[in-house]
Scaffold this active site. Structure first.
Site, PDB file in Angstrom:
ATOM      1  N   CYS A  76       0.831  -1.213   0.000  1.00  0.00           N
ATOM      2  CA  CYS A  76       0.000   0.000   0.000  1.00  0.00           C
ATOM      3  C   CYS A  76       0.869   1.269   0.000  1.00  0.00           C
ATOM      4  CB  CYS A  76      -0.914  -0.021   1.231  1.00  0.00           C
ATOM      5  SG  CYS A  76      -2.041   1.384   1.261  1.00  0.00           S
ATOM      6  N   CYS A  80       0.258   4.991   6.943  1.00  0.00           N
ATOM      7  CA  CYS A  80      -0.372   4.791   8.261  1.00  0.00           C
ATOM      8  C   CYS A  80       0.642   4.094   9.193  1.00  0.00           C
ATOM      9  CB  CYS A  80      -1.632   3.957   8.106  1.00  0.00           C
ATOM     10  SG  CYS A  80      -2.711   4.543   6.772  1.00  0.00           S
ATOM     11  N   CYS A  83       0.401   0.391  10.306  1.00  0.00           N
ATOM     12  CA  CYS A  83      -0.014  -0.650   9.369  1.00  0.00           C
ATOM     13  C   CYS A  83       1.135  -1.448   8.742  1.00  0.00           C
ATOM     14  CB  CYS A  83      -0.867  -0.052   8.264  1.00  0.00           C
ATOM     15  SG  CYS A  83      -1.559  -1.359   7.220  1.00  0.00           S
ATOM     16  N   CYS A 120     -16.122  -9.789   5.798  1.00  0.00           N
ATOM     17  CA  CYS A 120     -15.571  -8.469   5.467  1.00  0.00           C
ATOM     18  C   CYS A 120     -14.306  -8.630   4.624  1.00  0.00           C
ATOM     19  CB  CYS A 120     -15.260  -7.723   6.760  1.00  0.00           C
ATOM     20  SG  CYS A 120     -14.560  -6.096   6.437  1.00  0.00           S
ATOM     21  N   CYS A 151     -19.399  -6.935   3.938  1.00  0.00           N
ATOM     22  CA  CYS A 151     -18.723  -5.696   4.302  1.00  0.00           C
ATOM     23  C   CYS A 151     -17.435  -5.638   3.478  1.00  0.00           C
ATOM     24  CB  CYS A 151     -18.396  -5.706   5.797  1.00  0.00           C
ATOM     25  SG  CYS A 151     -17.527  -4.210   6.336  1.00  0.00           S
ATOM     26  N   CYS A 211     -19.540   1.226   8.797  1.00  0.00           N
ATOM     27  CA  CYS A 211     -18.738   0.574   9.833  1.00  0.00           C
ATOM     28  C   CYS A 211     -17.529   1.487  10.015  1.00  0.00           C
ATOM     29  CB  CYS A 211     -18.314  -0.816   9.358  1.00  0.00           C
ATOM     30  SG  CYS A 211     -17.144  -1.613  10.465  1.00  0.00           S
ATOM     31  N   ARG A 283     -17.624  -3.350  18.115  1.00  0.00           N
ATOM     32  CA  ARG A 283     -16.834  -4.561  17.849  1.00  0.00           C
ATOM     33  C   ARG A 283     -15.470  -4.525  18.521  1.00  0.00           C
ATOM     34  NH1 ARG A 283     -16.600  -4.703  12.437  1.00  0.00           N
ATOM     35  NH2 ARG A 283     -18.753  -5.364  12.538  1.00  0.00           N
TER      36      ARG A 283
HETATM   37  N1  SAM Z   1      -6.735   0.196   3.228  1.00  0.00           N
HETATM   38  C1  SAM Z   1      -7.997   0.373   3.777  1.00  0.00           C
HETATM   39  C2  SAM Z   1      -8.084   1.546   4.722  1.00  0.00           C
HETATM   40  O1  SAM Z   1      -7.067   1.984   5.246  1.00  0.00           O
HETATM   41  O2  SAM Z   1      -9.197   2.017   4.951  1.00  0.00           O
HETATM   42  C3  SAM Z   1      -8.573  -0.852   4.452  1.00  0.00           C
HETATM   43  C4  SAM Z   1      -7.718  -1.733   5.320  1.00  0.00           C
HETATM   44  S1  SAM Z   1      -7.053  -1.016   6.809  1.00  0.00           S
HETATM   45  C5  SAM Z   1      -5.904  -2.261   7.252  1.00  0.00           C
HETATM   46  C6  SAM Z   1      -8.373  -1.106   7.980  1.00  0.00           C
HETATM   47  C7  SAM Z   1      -8.113  -0.671   9.391  1.00  0.00           C
HETATM   48  O3  SAM Z   1      -7.352  -1.654  10.070  1.00  0.00           O
HETATM   49  C8  SAM Z   1      -7.363   0.605   9.646  1.00  0.00           C
HETATM   50  O4  SAM Z   1      -8.138   1.743   9.460  1.00  0.00           O
HETATM   51  C9  SAM Z   1      -6.982   0.434  11.112  1.00  0.00           C
HETATM   52  O5  SAM Z   1      -7.990   0.938  11.960  1.00  0.00           O
HETATM   53  C10 SAM Z   1      -6.886  -1.089  11.279  1.00  0.00           C
HETATM   54  N2  SAM Z   1      -5.494  -1.523  11.523  1.00  0.00           N
HETATM   55  C11 SAM Z   1      -4.507  -1.636  10.623  1.00  0.00           C
HETATM   56  N3  SAM Z   1      -3.362  -2.020  11.205  1.00  0.00           N
HETATM   57  C12 SAM Z   1      -3.621  -2.168  12.527  1.00  0.00           C
HETATM   58  C13 SAM Z   1      -2.837  -2.535  13.658  1.00  0.00           C
HETATM   59  N4  SAM Z   1      -1.543  -2.794  13.545  1.00  0.00           N
HETATM   60  N5  SAM Z   1      -3.423  -2.578  14.858  1.00  0.00           N
HETATM   61  C14 SAM Z   1      -4.743  -2.287  14.978  1.00  0.00           C
HETATM   62  N6  SAM Z   1      -5.538  -1.926  13.952  1.00  0.00           N
HETATM   63  C15 SAM Z   1      -4.983  -1.865  12.737  1.00  0.00           C
HETATM   64  C1  DTB Z   2     -11.023  -2.710  11.470  1.00  0.00           C
HETATM   65  O1  DTB Z   2     -11.364  -1.688  12.103  1.00  0.00           O
HETATM   66  N1  DTB Z   2     -10.162  -3.617  11.921  1.00  0.00           N
HETATM   67  C2  DTB Z   2      -9.940  -4.646  10.937  1.00  0.00           C
HETATM   68  C3  DTB Z   2     -10.967  -4.272   9.837  1.00  0.00           C
HETATM   69  N2  DTB Z   2     -11.479  -3.019  10.276  1.00  0.00           N
HETATM   70  C4  DTB Z   2     -10.573  -4.284   8.429  1.00  0.00           C
HETATM   71  C5  DTB Z   2      -8.525  -4.748  10.513  1.00  0.00           C
HETATM   72  C6  DTB Z   2      -7.571  -4.988  11.645  1.00  0.00           C
HETATM   73  C7  DTB Z   2      -6.204  -5.145  11.072  1.00  0.00           C
HETATM   74  C8  DTB Z   2      -5.171  -5.498  12.101  1.00  0.00           C
HETATM   75  C9  DTB Z   2      -3.817  -5.640  11.512  1.00  0.00           C
HETATM   76  C10 DTB Z   2      -3.692  -6.691  10.466  1.00  0.00           C
HETATM   77  O2  DTB Z   2      -4.158  -7.846  10.674  1.00  0.00           O
HETATM   78  O3  DTB Z   2      -3.072  -6.431   9.432  1.00  0.00           O
HETATM   79 FE1  SF4 Z   3      -2.838   1.191   3.369  1.00  0.00          FE
HETATM   80 FE2  SF4 Z   3      -2.715   0.055   5.749  1.00  0.00          FE
HETATM   81 FE3  SF4 Z   3      -3.202   2.670   5.569  1.00  0.00          FE
HETATM   82 FE4  SF4 Z   3      -5.104   0.881   4.761  1.00  0.00          FE
HETATM   83  S1  SF4 Z   3      -4.327   1.176   6.859  1.00  0.00           S
HETATM   84  S2  SF4 Z   3      -4.427   2.733   3.701  1.00  0.00           S
HETATM   85  S3  SF4 Z   3      -3.764  -0.751   3.977  1.00  0.00           S
HETATM   86  S4  SF4 Z   3      -1.306   1.617   4.938  1.00  0.00           S
END
Ligand code: SAM
Ligand code: DTB
Ligand code: SF4
Length: 345
Positions: A76, A80, A83, A120, A151, A211, A283
């Site tokens: 990506c 973030c 992430c 989802c 979702c 959501c 959730r």
């Molecule tokens: N790329 C899309 C976005 O950012 O909307 C969808 C996937 S993104 C991984 C969805 C959510 O996962 C993020 O907004 C964040 O709240 C959660 N998330 C990602 N990495 C995480 C982590 N290490 N710990 C907890 N939540 C995480």
């Molecule tokens: C959300 O709020 N939490 C989920 C879902 N929406 C997509 C994702 C959590 C991701 C946690 C880190 C990972 O597994 O990569």
């Molecule tokens: Fe990309 Fe992760 Fe940010 Fe979603 S949360 S936009 S997958 S870097």
């Protein structure tokens, strides 16, 4: 200007979830200081209020099971800080292309067989291209035909893309505010808070349920947690689903060494989400493995009524399904009944 609401707002009588959602929304507006006052209540007082709100709004006391599948992993372009899928961080996550329809449907069938309510699909995109939307709509139709709620979380959406997803049968779109507006810029720089709000409003305008939640334990202050919950609770209407993630600190991300949040503060956050968004599904999301059984039990008492179910989140681990079934059974919690299969026309 939005009206304010006292903490002592009387509980609404038991009505259908849909009516409640509309009704509460019409009058709901929370100031950050009111929410901080909730956080500051004696723990048992806060838990009592949260339980009261929960029981008045969810008389069945069931827990929803949502299964995640990463349909497009890693690579990506966003930054973030939490992430593992951001291409710029050196994590163990390898970038993959979008999964095939058959593989997605196989995973959805397995989720359904394990008792899941919602499926989802998550993609590590900043925003989908129109050709991605075409492929994802086929997935949505297939998953929906299995009788699961659908979702997706695909990044930022334009209005026409949201409409295409809705027309394919998408029930919920997940797009998180993630944190408070003032803390946001220390976590993400490649897109702004307003971009997130715009996507949420495109999702609403297309007629889908929202959501939307975020992550706690990223180093934000309690005031910033309160401000984050205020933004969610003051969305009009507030989201139908509110995922509260506990940061999973992944090696290679800028937040890898973040100190975990005090578990009681996490439970408080769940309770405050329940009180301020009474008819939302709150959730218990990422980070459950680290929380352990006792803290999770307190979160259910505080009003959580949904979990991510299945051994994998997107790229990180989650408790085994069997372990979760045992925990729910030990706590005497029922699971939400699956919705009926829909016939595709
Ligand atoms: N790329 C899309 C976005 O950012 O909307 C969808 C996937 S993104 C991984 C969805 C959510 O996962 C993020 O907004 C964040 O709240 C959660 N998330 C990602 N990495 C995480 C982590 N290490 N710990 C907890 N939540 C995480
Ligand atoms: C959300 O709020 N939490 C989920 C879902 N929406 C997509 C994702 C959590 C991701 C946690 C880190 C990972 O597994 O990569
Ligand atoms: Fe990309 Fe992760 Fe940010 Fe979603 S949360 S936009 S997958 S870097």
């Amino acid at each position: 200007m939005q009206a304010t609401q006292t903490i002592e707002k009387p509980l609404t009588q038991v009505k259908s979830q849909k009516d409640l959602h509309k009704e509460v929304d019409a009058s709901a507006a929370w100031s950050v200081s009111q929410i901080e006052a909730l956080f500051a209540l004696p723990f048992n007082e806060l838990m009592f209020k949260a339980q009261e709100t929960h029981r008045a709004n969810f008389p069945d006391g069931d827990v929803e099971l949502a299964t995640l599948l990463s349909i497009k992993t890693g690579g990506c372009p966003e930054d973030c800080s939490y992430c593992p899928q951001a291409a710029r961080y050196d994590t163990d996550v390898k970038a993959n292309k979008l999964m095939d329809l058959d593989e997605v449907l196989e995973a959805a069938r397995a989720a359904k067989a394990a008792g899941s309510n919602r499926f989802c699909m998550g993609a590590a995109w900043r925003e989908p291209k129109d050709r991605d939307i075409e492929k994802v709509t086929a997935m949505i139709k297939g998953v929906k035909a299995l009788g699961l709620e659908t979702c997706a979380t695909l990044g930022m959406l334009e209005a026409n893309q949201a409409l295409a997803l809705q027309e394919a049968g998408l029930d919920f779109y997940n797009h998180n505010l993630d944190t408070s507006e003032d803390f946001y810029s220390s976590v993400i720089s490649t897109r702004g808070y307003q971009d997130r709000l715009d996507t949420i409003s495109n999702v609403r305008a297309a007629g889908m349920s929202v959501c939307c939640g975020g992550i706690v334990g990223m180093g934000e202050s309690r005031e910033q947690r309160a401000a984050f919950l205020a933004r969610l609770a003051n969305l009009s209407p507030y989201p139908e689903s509110v995922p509260i993630n506990h940061l999973v600190p992944v090696a290679g991300t800028p937040l890898e060494d973040q100190k975990p949040l005090d578990p009681l503060e996490f439970v408080r956050t769940i309770a405050v989400a329940r009180i301020t968004m009474p008819s939302a599904r709150v959730r218990l999301s990422a980070g459950r493995q680290e929380l352990g059984r006792a803290v999770q039990a307190m979160c259910f008492q505080a009003g959580a009524n949904s979990i991510f179910y299945g051994e994998q989140l997107l790229t990180t681990g989650n408790p085994e399904a069997e372990q979760d079934r045992q925990l729910l059974a030990e706590l005497g919690l029922k699971t939400k009944q699956s919705c009926k299969a829909e016939v595709l026309v």
